[in-house]
Design an enzyme around this catalytic site. Structure first.
Site, PDB file in Angstrom:
ATOM      1  CB  CYS A 161       4.033   2.484   3.554  1.00  0.00           C
ATOM      2  SG  CYS A 161       2.382   2.895   4.160  1.00  0.00           S
ATOM      3  N   PRO A 162       4.525   5.610   4.970  1.00  0.00           N
ATOM      4  CG  PRO A 162       3.634   7.129   6.344  1.00  0.00           C
ATOM      5  CD  PRO A 162       4.459   6.127   6.216  1.00  0.00           C
TER       6      PRO A 162
END
Length: 84
Positions: free
Chosen positions: A13-14
């Site tokens: 993430c992201p």
């Protein structure tokens, strides 16, 4: 209808959501994107991204530590909210 595969295994993430957004911008309306992720947060991030873009999540499948999203690009861009 064309399906493009995107392998984002190993990304955290992201990055899965960002790379999915970029890939969606490069395919035609009505085409599909098959996204393979291993980051558990992508199960939250990618559906939230699609709520934002207006594209359609057709299915989400899990196999071991892998998550596969099948996304259809929307036929029309999302409506912009009115500002008063």
């Amino acid at each position: 209808m064309k399906t493009t595969k995107l392998d984002l295994s190993g990304l955290k993430c992201p990055l899965p959501a960002l790379k999915t957004r970029k890939a969606l911008s490069s395919i035609e309306r009505g085409d599909r994107l098959e996204v393979h992720c291993t980051d558990p947060l992508s199960a939250i991030d990618i559906p939230n991204l699609l709520n934002e873009t207006g594209d359609c999540l057709e299915s989400t499948d899990r196999a071991g530590n892998s998550i596969v999203f099948l996304i259809t690009k929307a036929n029309a861009p999302p409506a912009k909210p009115k500002r008063f």
